[in-house]
Design a protein around this motif. Structure first.
Motif, mmCIF file in Angstrom:
data_model
loop_
_atom_site.group_PDB
_atom_site.id
_atom_site.type_symbol
_atom_site.label_atom_id
_atom_site.label_comp_id
_atom_site.label_asym_id
_atom_site.label_seq_id
_atom_site.Cartn_x
_atom_site.Cartn_y
_atom_site.Cartn_z
ATOM 1 N N ASN A 183 -32.479 16.178 -50.970
ATOM 2 C CA ASN A 183 -31.868 17.464 -51.328
ATOM 3 C C ASN A 183 -32.734 18.561 -50.728
ATOM 4 O O ASN A 183 -33.744 18.965 -51.282
ATOM 5 N N ASN A 237 -34.429 22.221 -55.671
ATOM 6 C CA ASN A 237 -34.212 20.927 -55.026
ATOM 7 C C ASN A 237 -35.503 20.130 -54.929
ATOM 8 O O ASN A 237 -36.597 20.708 -54.847
ATOM 9 N N GLU A 275 -36.674 17.210 -52.289
ATOM 10 C CA GLU A 275 -36.261 16.535 -51.062
ATOM 11 C C GLU A 275 -36.860 15.129 -50.977
ATOM 12 O O GLU A 275 -37.441 14.727 -49.968
ATOM 13 N N THR A 295 -32.353 17.520 -58.493
ATOM 14 C CA THR A 295 -32.704 18.894 -58.855
ATOM 15 C C THR A 295 -33.351 18.981 -60.230
ATOM 16 O O THR A 295 -33.140 18.125 -61.092
ATOM 17 N N TRP A 317 -25.627 26.173 -58.604
ATOM 18 C CA TRP A 317 -26.352 25.971 -57.353
ATOM 19 C C TRP A 317 -25.700 24.817 -56.605
ATOM 20 O O TRP A 317 -25.385 23.781 -57.193
ATOM 21 N N GLY A 355 -29.612 24.549 -49.973
ATOM 22 C CA GLY A 355 -28.410 24.711 -50.777
ATOM 23 C C GLY A 355 -28.053 26.172 -50.839
ATOM 24 O O GLY A 355 -28.309 26.929 -49.896
ATOM 25 N N THR A 368 -26.408 21.930 -54.227
ATOM 26 C CA THR A 368 -27.536 21.163 -53.729
ATOM 27 C C THR A 368 -27.025 20.220 -52.648
ATOM 28 O O THR A 368 -26.021 19.530 -52.833
#
Length: 522
Positions: free
Chosen positions: A190, A130, A132, A167, A201, A193, A203
């Motif tokens: 993000n 991820n 963020e 991602t 995955w 997760g 997210t």
């Protein structure tokens, strides 16, 4: 509509469990097979070993030895501190050009192993990471903006700003980093997760908002990213039934097919679970919807669980959330007026428990581990870790930190294949000790949890470099200065337990750590 209060201990639980056992396919089966034996044999020791009741947890001595700065095998810089015998290789620094020609996004956060596979005689591990990142006034900063083959949830602007979270996927082969590429964009913050067991995955967006972009999109959802988007393109649509809120982690119980979810909304969140309509799993199966529920202490309306003592237990049950896409808003609670998500507003009305700020979540051997990272000075709080026994519904406080030296705001967590629990700190450089005194800590750490509820230091952030040092190491564009007190995140082990992958968020880089794991609890 189902009853508001529902104990999932009936025949449907057995049906889901039996269906789930037949799911594993291909590379994702390799992940499950690698974990099944060690976790079944050892992971239960965190929750089942004799917890030592006390007011709070203490810090102990590491079985791995004292940590010290260790030079990165990739750049030569002492990025982190580790015990004797451990080494690491960094990769995917913010701004590094990836295999697809795009720059690596920054603000690395949650991460998970989604696939293991054989490529000729080589063994590969595929991870999804991820980023963020929040917003930008420039649409070109959307991850994969220039590439039609990178799926995006929202390319529009919300209140004039574009969502630039998303991602990237990484490949680790035979002890080396070999590839990375953009896999999803157009989302907001993000944060955490969770990995499925079918090669993907989840997210999660960490935002509580009722705003709508100029393309008609909302944010605060969960999305699914596959290990190989070129084979199966990423579905840019949200999994609406998993809720719209400030999501943190998602963790799959492979024995039942149930997902457990956390929410980082101060004093207005509980543990959630999602019971999918399609129990067969597989890419995009969660889009078939399901039922979302919140955790409640049995017989107690809106129990305040922010201040447990070590090893304190509660009997729990689940309450239904009728509309997981409901708008958030103001909520009057026993703690006063709070801002709450739509899912929590409904769960609270039916008696759901109250936590401070839930973050990391992991399921192993029928136990759901999750963190409450809230830190406060009155009363003293520096983080908690909880263990929920899925079969009995018993919730136990297995780590209670009232001292930032013992544990400073535990965020992401993982359980190793050998059964040890590791947590990533995301605290401030200053805080309180057990005596209530204001103290400073030099760095954020990765900490391990013992079965008795105590902790010990496994690793520490040692990032503190000037431009000259970074340029000499081939990282001229990297962040400068003392970033030791910025967070760790995304810790996860390779299925064989040989490699610990983790992120340093603020400089934006990923490390792969190897060493004598067997000499300690991890």
């Amino acid at each position: 509509m189902q009853s508001h209060e529902h104990d999932f201990d009936d025949a449907s639980a057995t049906d889901v469990s039996q269906t789930r056992r037949g799911l594993l396919k291909g590379g994702s089966a390799a992940i499950a097979a690698a974990f099944a034996g060690p976790i079944a044999a050892m992971a239960s020791r965190v929750a089942e070993a004799a917890c030592q009741p006390a007011g709070a947890s203490l810090q102990g001595i590491s079985p791995y030895g004292e940590i010290r700065p260790v030079n990165d095998l990739t750049t030569g810089l002492p990025l982190i501190s580790l015990p004797p015998g451990f080494s690491y290789k960094s990769y995917g620094w913010r701004g590094d050009i990836m295999s697809d020609g795009l720059p690596t996004p920054g603000t690395h956060d949650g991460m998970g192993v989604v696939l293991t596979r054989k490529v000729g005689r080589s063994s590969e591990v595929v991870l999804v990471r991820n980023h963020e990142q929040s917003t930008s006034s420039n649409a070109n900063n959307i991850i994969g903006a220039s590439r039609a083959n990178v799926a995006k949830h929202d390319v529009g602007a919300t209140n004039g700003a574009y969502q630039i979270g998303g991602t990237t996927n990484l490949v680790w082969r035979d002890g080396n980093w070999v590839e990375s590429f953009a896999s999803f964009g157009g989302t907001y913050r993000n944060c955490a997760g969770g990995s499925s067991n079918w090669g993907s995955w989840l997210t999660n967006e960490e935002i509580l908002s009722n705003s709508v972009s100029n393309t008609g999109k909302k944010h605060g959802y969960i999305f699914e990213v596959p290990a190989d988007p070129t084979a199966t393109p990423t579905n840019a649509n949200p999994i609406v039934d998993m809720g719209r809120m400030a999501h943190e982690a998602s963790a799959l119980d492979t024995q039942t097919g149930i997902w457990y979810l956390t929410e980082d909304q101060g004093n207005a969140n509980t543990l959630y679970r999602f019971l999918p309509n399609n129990a067969n799993g597989g890419l995009n199966s969660l889009h078939a919807g399901g039922r979302m529920q919140g955790l409640k202490v049995r017989g107690v309306m809106n129990a305040d669980l922010r201040n447990p003592t070590l090893c304190q237990e509660y009997a729990t049950e689940w309450v239904d959330i009728a509309n997981p896409d409901m708008d958030g808003g103001s909520l009057t609670t026993v703690l006063g007026n709070v801002t709450a998500s739509g899912p929590y507003r409904q769960a609270y009305a039916r008696g759901a428990a109250i936590f401070g700020a839930n973050e990391g979540c992991w399921v192993a051997n029928g136990v759901v581990y999750f963190t409450d990272k809230q830190v406060s000075s009155s009363p003293l709080r520096a983080g908690r870790i909880w263990a929920l026994d899925v079969a009995t519904g018993t919730l136990k406080a297995i780590f209670v930190s009232n001292d930032i030296t013992v544990g400073n705001s535990p965020d992401n967590i993982c359980v190793s294949p050998r059964g040890g629990l590791l947590f990533n700190e995301d605290g401030s450089g200053t805080g309180r000790n057990a005596n209530g005194e204001t103290i400073s800590v030099p760095a954020q750490r990765m900490m391990a949890l013992r079965a008795d509820g105590s902790s010990y230091v496994f690793a520490a952030n040692n990032y503190n470099f000037n431009a000259v040092q970074l340029a000499a190491a081939g990282k001229a564009g990297a962040a400068t200065g003392n970033l030791r007190n910025t967070e760790w995140c995304g810790a996860c082990f390779s299925p064989d337990g040989r490699v610990l992958f983790a992120n340093l968020q603020s400089p934006g880089l990923t490390v792969a750590i190897t060493g004598p794991w067997g000499s300690g609890t991890l």
